[in-house]
Design an enzyme around this catalytic site. Structure first.
Site, PDB file in Angstrom:
ATOM      1  N   GLU A 132       0.799  -0.834   0.143  1.00 18.18           N
ATOM      2  CA  GLU A 132      -0.222  -0.102   0.296  1.00 18.18           C
ATOM      3  C   GLU A 132       0.762   1.499   0.232  1.00 18.18           C
ATOM      4  O   GLU A 132       1.980   1.338   1.072  1.00 18.18           O
ATOM      5  CB  GLU A 132      -1.210  -0.163   1.532  1.00 18.18           C
ATOM      6  CG  GLU A 132      -2.134   1.178   1.184  1.00 18.18           C
ATOM      7  CD  GLU A 132      -3.100   1.403   2.702  1.00 18.18           C
ATOM      8  OE1 GLU A 132      -2.825   2.109   3.076  1.00 18.18           O
ATOM      9  OE2 GLU A 132      -3.474   0.032   2.408  1.00 18.18           O
TER      10      GLU A 132
ATOM     11  N   ASP B  83       0.106   5.557   0.028  1.00 23.66           N
ATOM     12  CA  ASP B  83      -0.587   6.036   1.077  1.00 23.66           C
ATOM     13  C   ASP B  83      -0.631   7.402   0.912  1.00 23.66           C
ATOM     14  O   ASP B  83       0.991   8.495   0.886  1.00 23.66           O
ATOM     15  CB  ASP B  83      -1.095   6.142   2.240  1.00 23.66           C
ATOM     16  CG  ASP B  83      -1.758   5.070   2.630  1.00 23.66           C
ATOM     17  OD1 ASP B  83      -2.410   3.990   1.619  1.00 23.66           O
ATOM     18  OD2 ASP B  83      -1.833   4.555   4.485  1.00 23.66           O
TER      19      ASP B  83
ATOM     20  N   GLU C  43      -2.443  11.192   2.111  1.00 26.22           N
ATOM     21  CA  GLU C  43      -3.805  11.348   2.847  1.00 26.22           C
ATOM     22  C   GLU C  43      -3.730  13.427   3.452  1.00 26.22           C
ATOM     23  O   GLU C  43      -2.437  14.150   3.761  1.00 26.22           O
ATOM     24  CB  GLU C  43      -4.078  11.500   4.415  1.00 26.22           C
ATOM     25  CG  GLU C  43      -3.652   9.174   3.860  1.00 26.22           C
ATOM     26  CD  GLU C  43      -3.640   8.264   5.591  1.00 26.22           C
ATOM     27  OE1 GLU C  43      -5.131   8.376   5.931  1.00 26.22           O
ATOM     28  OE2 GLU C  43      -3.417   7.838   5.053  1.00 26.22           O
TER      29      GLU C  43
ATOM     30  N   HIS D  59      -0.156  13.577   5.309  1.00 29.69           N
ATOM     31  CA  HIS D  59       0.472  12.408   5.668  1.00 29.69           C
ATOM     32  C   HIS D  59       0.699  11.077   4.822  1.00 29.69           C
ATOM     33  O   HIS D  59      -0.283  11.083   3.533  1.00 29.69           O
ATOM     34  CB  HIS D  59      -0.927  12.114   6.805  1.00 29.69           C
ATOM     35  CG  HIS D  59      -0.366  10.338   7.511  1.00 29.69           C
ATOM     36  ND1 HIS D  59      -0.021  10.192   8.644  1.00 29.69           N
ATOM     37  CD2 HIS D  59      -0.619   8.836   7.095  1.00 29.69           C
ATOM     38  CE1 HIS D  59       0.355   9.543   9.171  1.00 29.69           C
ATOM     39  NE2 HIS D  59      -0.181   8.179   7.714  1.00 29.69           N
ATOM     40  N   THR D  60       1.717  10.685   5.123  1.00 30.06           N
ATOM     41  CA  THR D  60       1.962   9.653   3.842  1.00 30.06           C
ATOM     42  C   THR D  60       2.588   8.499   4.684  1.00 30.06           C
ATOM     43  O   THR D  60       2.977   8.160   4.995  1.00 30.06           O
ATOM     44  CB  THR D  60       3.698  10.387   2.945  1.00 30.06           C
ATOM     45  OG1 THR D  60       4.635  10.476   3.357  1.00 30.06           O
ATOM     46  CG2 THR D  60       2.817  11.084   2.659  1.00 30.06           C
ATOM     47  N   ASN D  61       2.401   7.467   3.775  1.00 31.87           N
ATOM     48  CA  ASN D  61       2.839   6.080   4.481  1.00 31.87           C
ATOM     49  C   ASN D  61       3.005   5.118   3.234  1.00 31.87           C
ATOM     50  O   ASN D  61       2.806   5.090   2.259  1.00 31.87           O
ATOM     51  CB  ASN D  61       1.361   5.090   5.630  1.00 31.87           C
ATOM     52  CG  ASN D  61       2.416   4.689   6.585  1.00 31.87           C
ATOM     53  OD1 ASN D  61       3.323   4.202   6.744  1.00 31.87           O
ATOM     54  ND2 ASN D  61       1.003   3.959   7.416  1.00 31.87           N
TER      55      ASN D  61
ATOM     56  N   ASN E 187       3.826   1.273   9.358  1.00 36.50           N
ATOM     57  CA  ASN E 187       3.941   2.102  10.099  1.00 36.50           C
ATOM     58  C   ASN E 187       5.512   3.097   9.918  1.00 36.50           C
ATOM     59  O   ASN E 187       6.897   3.046   9.976  1.00 36.50           O
ATOM     60  CB  ASN E 187       4.943   1.666  11.793  1.00 36.50           C
ATOM     61  CG  ASN E 187       4.062   0.589  12.684  1.00 36.50           C
ATOM     62  OD1 ASN E 187       2.762   0.934  12.541  1.00 36.50           O
ATOM     63  ND2 ASN E 187       4.101  -1.295  12.511  1.00 36.50           N
TER      64      ASN E 187
ATOM     65  N   GLU F  74       5.283   6.145   8.794  1.00 37.62           N
ATOM     66  CA  GLU F  74       4.938   7.893   8.470  1.00 37.62           C
ATOM     67  C   GLU F  74       5.983   8.101   8.151  1.00 37.62           C
ATOM     68  O   GLU F  74       6.907   8.698   8.819  1.00 37.62           O
ATOM     69  CB  GLU F  74       3.765   8.056   9.475  1.00 37.62           C
ATOM     70  CG  GLU F  74       2.278   6.696   9.989  1.00 37.62           C
ATOM     71  CD  GLU F  74       2.781   5.378  10.860  1.00 37.62           C
ATOM     72  OE1 GLU F  74       3.991   4.829  10.517  1.00 37.62           O
ATOM     73  OE2 GLU F  74       1.672   5.114  10.989  1.00 37.62           O
TER      74      GLU F  74
ATOM     75  N   TRP G 250      -8.287   8.486  15.279  1.00 38.60           N
ATOM     76  CA  TRP G 250      -6.331   8.547  14.691  1.00 38.60           C
ATOM     77  C   TRP G 250      -5.786   9.548  14.465  1.00 38.60           C
ATOM     78  O   TRP G 250      -5.041   9.853  14.931  1.00 38.60           O
ATOM     79  CB  TRP G 250      -5.998   7.270  14.569  1.00 38.60           C
ATOM     80  CG  TRP G 250      -6.442   7.283  12.627  1.00 38.60           C
ATOM     81  CD1 TRP G 250      -6.714   6.852  12.076  1.00 38.60           C
ATOM     82  CD2 TRP G 250      -5.147   8.153  11.830  1.00 38.60           C
ATOM     83  NE1 TRP G 250      -6.915   7.251  10.729  1.00 38.60           N
ATOM     84  CE2 TRP G 250      -6.110   7.206  10.242  1.00 38.60           C
ATOM     85  CE3 TRP G 250      -4.065   8.215  11.611  1.00 38.60           C
ATOM     86  CZ2 TRP G 250      -4.782   8.429   9.964  1.00 38.60           C
ATOM     87  CZ3 TRP G 250      -3.534   8.600  10.827  1.00 38.60           C
ATOM     88  CH2 TRP G 250      -4.180   8.371   9.649  1.00 38.60           C
TER      89      TRP G 250
ATOM     90  N   GLY H 254      -4.083  12.762  16.570  1.00 39.76           N
ATOM     91  CA  GLY H 254      -3.818  11.267  17.205  1.00 39.76           C
ATOM     92  C   GLY H 254      -5.562  10.558  17.896  1.00 39.76           C
ATOM     93  O   GLY H 254      -5.546  10.392  18.940  1.00 39.76           O
TER      94      GLY H 254
END
Length: 278
Positions: free
Chosen positions: A88, A90, A92, A105-107, A115, A117, A182, A186
Site C-alpha cells: 500500500e 498512501d 492523505e 500524511h504519507t505511509n 508504520n 509515516e 486516530w 492522534g
C-alpha cells in the site's frame, strides 16, 4: 478524514508507469463507487469527481484496473490486495482545528508491514485551489510529489533484505472518511458535524500505468525495454534540481519522520532508516 467546517478541494494527478496497452484513463472509464453518500458523483465528461461525507455515510471510489509500477486518504492510496501481506502507498490529508494548518500524511506498506509515516504541512492552502498530487512508483523507488515537487522517496533496497512493493499489482482507491479515532492530533480532535456535508473535489485523474496481467507482469513492467520509459535513468533517480526541492520541503515543512522516532521503535529502527533514500 478528520476535518471541520472547511470544504476540501484538491486536484489529484496519478502519474503511473505507462504501458502501450493501457487505455486513456479518467474517472468515468477507470473508477467506480463501491460505497458512499448519494451526493458523491462523477461529473462533467468524466474528468471531475465529487465525494461527499456526512454523519450517516462516507464516500469511496475504486479503480477498475490493476496496475504494476505506477504513480498513486481526504485518502488516496494504491493497494495491492486485502489481507496480511498487502502492499500500500498512501497520500492523505488530515484536518485540524479551524485556523490550524492541514497535514499531508504519507505511509507505505510492504508485505503487510507499515508504520513508515512521514508528515508535512503544505506550503499552500489546499482548500483554495486544485493541486497535483502524484505517486510515482517504479522498480527503483516510490516518490510522492505535490505540484511536481518531491516530498518523499522510498528506495528499493530489496537486495539488502528490505521489502519493496514490486510483487503485486495495485488498484487506486480514494475516499473521504471519518478518522476520529486516530487522524487529527492522534484522535483528540473530533469532527464538528455542524460543518457537514464535507466535500472533496478531484479533477483530471490520469493513470499512466503498466497494466497488471498476473505474475508475468513483474518481469515485463520491471524490464529496461525501450518502451518502458519509467525504468530509464531519468525516472530512476532525482535530478539535482529535484533533490534541492526535496530538501527545501523536508527542511521547512516536515513535521514527523518515523526514522527519527527512537522512542516509538525502542531504538530498533527500521533498516531503511540507515540507507540513503535520495
Amino acid at each position: 478524514m478528520a476535518t471541520s467546517h472547511t470544504v476540501l478541494a484538491a486536484l489529484f494527478f496519478f502519474g503511473m508507469a505507462f504501458h502501450l496497452t493501457s487505455v486513456d484513463a479518467n474517472f468515468a472509464n477507470s473508477m467506480y463507487f463501491y460505497w458512499g453518500n448519494p451526493g458523491s458523483a462523477i461529473q462533467g465528461k468524466g474528468d471531475d469527481l465529487q465525494l461527499v461525507l456526512d454523519q450517516t455515510s462516507g464516500s469511496g471510489v475504486k479503480s477498475k484496473g490493476t496496475f504494476l509500477f505506477g504513480s498513486i486518504e481526504m485518502l488516496i492510496k494504491l493497494v495491492s490486495s486485502t489481507g496480511d501481506r498487502h502492499d500500500e502507498i498512501d497520500f492523505e490529508f488530515l484536518g485540524n482545528l479551524s485556523g490550524q494548518p492541514y497535514i499531508i500524511h504519507t505511509n507505505i506498506y510492504t508485505q503487510g508491514i507499515g508504520n513508515r509515516e512521514q508528515q508535512f504541512h503544505p506550503w499552500f492552502d489546499p482548500t483554495a485551489d486544485f493541486h497535483n498530487y502524484t505517486i510515482h512508483w517504479n522498480p527503483t523507488a516510490v516518490v510522492w510529489y505535490v505540484d511536481s515537487v518531491p516530498i518523499r522517496v522510498f528506495r528499493n533496497y530489496e537486495s539488502q533484505g528490505i521489502a519493496y512493493p514490486n510483487k503485486q499489482g495495485m488498484r487506486v482507491y480514494s475516499s473521504l472518511w471519518n478518522a476520529d479515532n486516530w487522524a487529527t492530533q492522534g484522535g483528540r480532535i473530533k469532527i464538528d458535524w455542524s460543518g457537514a456535508p464535507f466535500i472533496a473535489r478531484y479533477q483530471r485523474f490520469r493513470a499512466r500505468a503498466c497494466k497488471w496481467r498476473g505474475p508475468i507482469s513483474i518481469g515485463q513492467c520491471g524490464s529496461k525495454a525501450p518502451g518502458n520509459w519509467w525504468t530509464s535513468p531519468a525516472y530512476t533517480s532525482l535530478s539535482f534540481t529535484k533533490q534541492g526541492q526535496l530538501k527545501w520541503v523536508r527542511d521547512n515543512y516536515m513535521i514527523y519522520d518515523y526514522c527519527k522516532d527512537m522512542k516509538r521503535f525502542n531504538g530498533q529502527m527500521p533498516p531503511e532508516c540507515f540507507k540513503p533514500q535520495f
